[in-house]
Scaffold this motif. Structure first.
Motif, short mmCIF file in Angstrom:
data_model
loop_
_atom_site.label_atom_id
_atom_site.label_comp_id
_atom_site.label_asym_id
_atom_site.label_seq_id
_atom_site.Cartn_x
_atom_site.Cartn_y
_atom_site.Cartn_z
N ALA A 90 -30.65 -5.32 40.41
CA ALA A 90 -31.69 -4.49 39.79
C ALA A 90 -31.58 -4.74 38.30
O ALA A 90 -30.48 -4.76 37.74
N THR A 91 -32.71 -4.97 37.64
CA THR A 91 -32.70 -5.36 36.23
C THR A 91 -33.40 -4.32 35.38
O THR A 91 -34.44 -3.79 35.75
N TYR A 92 -32.79 -4.03 34.23
CA TYR A 92 -33.28 -3.01 33.30
C TYR A 92 -33.28 -3.58 31.88
O TYR A 92 -32.34 -4.27 31.49
N GLU A 93 -34.30 -3.24 31.12
CA GLU A 93 -34.36 -3.67 29.72
C GLU A 93 -33.54 -2.73 28.86
O GLU A 93 -33.60 -1.50 29.02
N ILE A 94 -32.75 -3.29 27.95
CA ILE A 94 -32.03 -2.46 26.99
C ILE A 94 -33.02 -2.03 25.92
O ILE A 94 -33.66 -2.87 25.29
N GLN A 95 -33.18 -0.73 25.76
CA GLN A 95 -34.12 -0.17 24.80
C GLN A 95 -33.36 0.54 23.69
O GLN A 95 -32.15 0.73 23.79
N GLU A 96 -34.09 0.91 22.65
CA GLU A 96 -33.46 1.52 21.49
C GLU A 96 -34.26 2.74 21.05
O GLU A 96 -35.48 2.72 21.08
N ASP A 97 -33.55 3.79 20.68
CA ASP A 97 -34.19 4.95 20.05
C ASP A 97 -33.28 5.45 18.93
O ASP A 97 -32.31 4.76 18.57
N GLU A 98 -33.56 6.63 18.41
CA GLU A 98 -32.78 7.14 17.27
C GLU A 98 -31.33 7.42 17.62
O GLU A 98 -30.48 7.52 16.74
N ASP A 99 -31.01 7.52 18.91
CA ASP A 99 -29.63 7.77 19.33
C ASP A 99 -28.85 6.51 19.64
O ASP A 99 -27.67 6.58 19.95
N GLY A 100 -29.50 5.35 19.63
CA GLY A 100 -28.82 4.09 19.93
C GLY A 100 -29.52 3.35 21.06
O GLY A 100 -30.71 3.49 21.28
#
Length: 94
Positions: free
Chosen positions: A52-62
């Motif tokens: 299962a594949t997931y994109e690493i995303q970014e927000d204000e918490d990291g």
């Protein structure tokens, strides 16, 4: 474990093995410069592997991935070369 909130995701590329017997993961860079995590789930009965594949995303918490309707934080300890996925635990480079 001292983790950095933001870091160069390229340091994560490779195979990682869980210290808690969670699924092995592979992190790689996609053609569009996004980074992806593939978890390899092993069915104990059939011995079939299903990724299962997931994109690493970014927000204000990291950094994080959306996993089973939850956000798992993606943290890295450069000194120990350890990866931490919040609810899956710690991973060592394989």
């Amino acid at each position: 474990m001292k983790v950095e909130k933001y870091f160069d995701l390229s340091v994560l590329v490779g195979n990682w093995e869980s210290v808690n017997l969670n699924p092995t993961i592979i992190i790689y860079r996609n053609d569009d410069d996004t980074y992806l995590i593939s978890l390899i789930h092993m069915n104990e009965t059939s011995k079939q592997a299903s990724p299962a594949t997931y994109e690493i995303q970014e927000d204000e918490d990291g950094y994080f991935i959306s996993y089973n309707l939850k956000q798992l934080s993606v943290e890295y300890d450069a000194r120990l070369d350890m990866l931490k996925l919040s609810s899956l635990g710690d991973y060592m480079r394989n």
